[in-house]
Design a protein around this motif. Sequence first.
Motif, PDB file in Angstrom:
ATOM      1  N   LEU A  70     -15.257   3.151  -3.071  1.00 46.06           N
ATOM      2  CA  LEU A  70     -14.049   2.923  -3.863  1.00 46.06           C
ATOM      3  C   LEU A  70     -12.908   2.407  -2.995  1.00 46.06           C
ATOM      4  O   LEU A  70     -12.154   1.519  -3.409  1.00 46.06           O
ATOM      5  N   TYR A  71     -12.767   2.974  -1.788  1.00 47.51           N
ATOM      6  CA  TYR A  71     -11.759   2.465  -0.854  1.00 47.51           C
ATOM      7  C   TYR A  71     -11.986   0.977  -0.590  1.00 47.51           C
ATOM      8  O   TYR A  71     -11.047   0.183  -0.571  1.00 47.51           O
ATOM      9  N   ARG A  72     -13.246   0.609  -0.370  1.00 49.47           N
ATOM     10  CA  ARG A  72     -13.568  -0.784  -0.042  1.00 49.47           C
ATOM     11  C   ARG A  72     -13.161  -1.716  -1.178  1.00 49.47           C
ATOM     12  O   ARG A  72     -12.552  -2.770  -0.949  1.00 49.47           O
ATOM     13  N   ILE A  73     -13.487  -1.340  -2.402  1.00 51.05           N
ATOM     14  CA  ILE A  73     -13.131  -2.166  -3.561  1.00 51.05           C
ATOM     15  C   ILE A  73     -11.615  -2.223  -3.722  1.00 51.05           C
ATOM     16  O   ILE A  73     -11.040  -3.287  -3.990  1.00 51.05           O
ATOM     17  N   ALA A  74     -10.942  -1.091  -3.541  1.00 57.83           N
ATOM     18  CA  ALA A  74      -9.485  -1.045  -3.675  1.00 57.83           C
ATOM     19  C   ALA A  74      -8.802  -1.925  -2.634  1.00 57.83           C
ATOM     20  O   ALA A  74      -7.862  -2.666  -2.946  1.00 57.83           O
ATOM     21  N   VAL A  75      -9.280  -1.846  -1.404  1.00 62.32           N
ATOM     22  CA  VAL A  75      -8.687  -2.658  -0.332  1.00 62.32           C
ATOM     23  C   VAL A  75      -8.924  -4.144  -0.597  1.00 62.32           C
ATOM     24  O   VAL A  75      -7.994  -4.955  -0.537  1.00 62.32           O
ATOM     25  N   ASN A  76     -10.159  -4.518  -0.895  1.00 59.67           N
ATOM     26  CA  ASN A  76     -10.472  -5.929  -1.124  1.00 59.67           C
ATOM     27  C   ASN A  76      -9.697  -6.502  -2.308  1.00 59.67           C
ATOM     28  O   ASN A  76      -9.191  -7.627  -2.247  1.00 59.67           O
ATOM     29  N   THR A  77      -9.610  -5.735  -3.391  1.00 55.36           N
ATOM     30  CA  THR A  77      -8.892  -6.203  -4.577  1.00 55.36           C
ATOM     31  C   THR A  77      -7.404  -6.340  -4.284  1.00 55.36           C
ATOM     32  O   THR A  77      -6.757  -7.305  -4.731  1.00 55.36           O
ATOM     33  N   SER A  78      -6.850  -5.399  -3.542  1.00 52.22           N
ATOM     34  CA  SER A  78      -5.434  -5.463  -3.182  1.00 52.22           C
ATOM     35  C   SER A  78      -5.145  -6.651  -2.274  1.00 52.22           C
ATOM     36  O   SER A  78      -4.150  -7.363  -2.450  1.00 52.22           O
ATOM     37  N   LEU A  79      -6.004  -6.880  -1.278  1.00 53.06           N
ATOM     38  CA  LEU A  79      -5.798  -7.996  -0.366  1.00 53.06           C
ATOM     39  C   LEU A  79      -5.942  -9.329  -1.097  1.00 53.06           C
ATOM     40  O   LEU A  79      -5.202 -10.280  -0.809  1.00 53.06           O
ATOM     41  N   ASN A  80      -6.859  -9.401  -2.047  1.00 53.27           N
ATOM     42  CA  ASN A  80      -6.978 -10.617  -2.861  1.00 53.27           C
ATOM     43  C   ASN A  80      -5.715 -10.841  -3.676  1.00 53.27           C
ATOM     44  O   ASN A  80      -5.252 -11.981  -3.835  1.00 53.27           O
ATOM     45  N   PHE A  81      -5.158  -9.767  -4.209  1.00 54.90           N
ATOM     46  CA  PHE A  81      -3.920  -9.865  -4.976  1.00 54.90           C
ATOM     47  C   PHE A  81      -2.794 -10.406  -4.099  1.00 54.90           C
ATOM     48  O   PHE A  81      -2.035 -11.289  -4.504  1.00 54.90           O
ATOM     49  N   ILE A  82      -2.691  -9.874  -2.883  1.00 56.35           N
ATOM     50  CA  ILE A  82      -1.639 -10.320  -1.957  1.00 56.35           C
ATOM     51  C   ILE A  82      -1.817 -11.798  -1.628  1.00 56.35           C
ATOM     52  O   ILE A  82      -0.856 -12.574  -1.654  1.00 56.35           O
ATOM     53  N   ARG A  83      -3.033 -12.199  -1.324  1.00 58.75           N
ATOM     54  CA  ARG A  83      -3.293 -13.607  -0.986  1.00 58.75           C
ATOM     55  C   ARG A  83      -3.003 -14.520  -2.183  1.00 58.75           C
ATOM     56  O   ARG A  83      -2.402 -15.586  -2.034  1.00 58.75           O
ATOM     57  N   ASP A  84      -3.412 -14.102  -3.365  1.00 61.45           N
ATOM     58  CA  ASP A  84      -3.229 -14.929  -4.559  1.00 61.45           C
ATOM     59  C   ASP A  84      -1.759 -15.096  -4.913  1.00 61.45           C
ATOM     60  O   ASP A  84      -1.346 -16.125  -5.439  1.00 61.45           O
ATOM     61  N   ASN A  85      -0.963 -14.094  -4.641  1.00 61.11           N
ATOM     62  CA  ASN A  85       0.443 -14.134  -5.031  1.00 61.11           C
ATOM     63  C   ASN A  85       1.362 -14.673  -3.937  1.00 61.11           C
ATOM     64  O   ASN A  85       2.532 -14.937  -4.193  1.00 61.11           O
ATOM     65  N   LYS A  86       0.815 -14.787  -2.720  1.00 66.96           N
ATOM     66  CA  LYS A  86       1.564 -15.364  -1.602  1.00 66.96           C
ATOM     67  C   LYS A  86       2.791 -14.563  -1.217  1.00 66.96           C
ATOM     68  O   LYS A  86       3.658 -15.048  -0.492  1.00 66.96           O
ATOM     69  N   TRP A  87       2.926 -13.377  -1.733  1.00 67.00           N
ATOM     70  CA  TRP A  87       4.055 -12.542  -1.346  1.00 67.00           C
ATOM     71  C   TRP A  87       3.653 -11.092  -1.486  1.00 67.00           C
ATOM     72  O   TRP A  87       2.719 -10.768  -2.168  1.00 67.00           O
ATOM     73  N   SER A  88       4.398 -10.219  -0.870  1.00 68.16           N
ATOM     74  CA  SER A  88       4.071  -8.801  -0.963  1.00 68.16           C
ATOM     75  C   SER A  88       5.284  -7.945  -0.660  1.00 68.16           C
ATOM     76  O   SER A  88       5.789  -7.944   0.439  1.00 68.16           O
ATOM     77  N   ARG A  89       5.767  -7.265  -1.672  1.00 60.91           N
ATOM     78  CA  ARG A  89       6.770  -6.229  -1.418  1.00 60.91           C
ATOM     79  C   ARG A  89       5.963  -5.012  -0.998  1.00 60.91           C
ATOM     80  O   ARG A  89       5.662  -4.133  -1.797  1.00 60.91           O
ATOM     81  N   TRP A  90       5.591  -5.016   0.287  1.00 62.47           N
ATOM     82  CA  TRP A  90       4.474  -4.195   0.725  1.00 62.47           C
ATOM     83  C   TRP A  90       4.875  -2.831   1.283  1.00 62.47           C
ATOM     84  O   TRP A  90       5.769  -2.756   2.139  1.00 62.47           O
ATOM     85  N   LEU A  91       4.229  -1.814   0.771  1.00 60.63           N
ATOM     86  CA  LEU A  91       4.235  -0.479   1.330  1.00 60.63           C
ATOM     87  C   LEU A  91       5.505   0.300   1.056  1.00 60.63           C
ATOM     88  O   LEU A  91       6.592  -0.215   1.079  1.00 60.63           O
TER      89      LEU A  91
END
Length: 204
Positions: free
Chosen positions: A82-103
């Motif tokens: 589940l961690y792996r899927i959550a991390v990959n999906t989140s990183l894809n979201f960040i890449r797709d949106n080109k921005w991140s109000r992160w953490l």
Amino acid sequence: MFTNKAGQISLMNDEELIQQVTEKDHQAFKQLVDRYQNLVLNTCYNLIGNRQDAEDVTQEVFFQVYKSAEKFRRESKLSTWLYRIAVNTSLNFIRDNKWSRWLKSITTLLPNNSKQTTDVPAPESDRPDVTFEEKEQNRMVQKAINSLPVKQRAALVLHKYEGLPYQEIAGILKCSLSSVESLIHRAKLNLQKELIQCIKENEF
């Protein structure tokens, strides 16, 4: 879902749970979501930095889990998968949106503050206890973290906020133990450099 003779619903262990989800048992899937929703949401939030986006990504994570439950290899823990899927999906979201109000605020990385929390905090606008200075500090830290490469972000979050050992992080990110050590080491160094630069620029 398992039911005993008295008609009472019994909780399943992870292995039983994922097997039932594989068979598209909706009650088992609901139990899986209830059991792991906070883990997934916190991980997504720590990577993305926005509550609404994290909730949307969390829904996508569980949608993927439901669709691909049969791909789970029982060589690792369900939580690791589940961690792996959550991390990959989140990183894809960040890449797709080109921005991140992160953490959320990572005050543990700032001087004279060692308190650590993994709960998703309320938005700053809803927190009267957050002073202007604290908001500026948080903004500065987020700016510094936004400069980190995504894999360094992921390794740092999983280690610093989820408290995972390097070996498990290696399994989640699908890299070697030495790579995880290097990612976290470089993340800390880069973060320190960016924070120092931000402090100089803002005279904070």
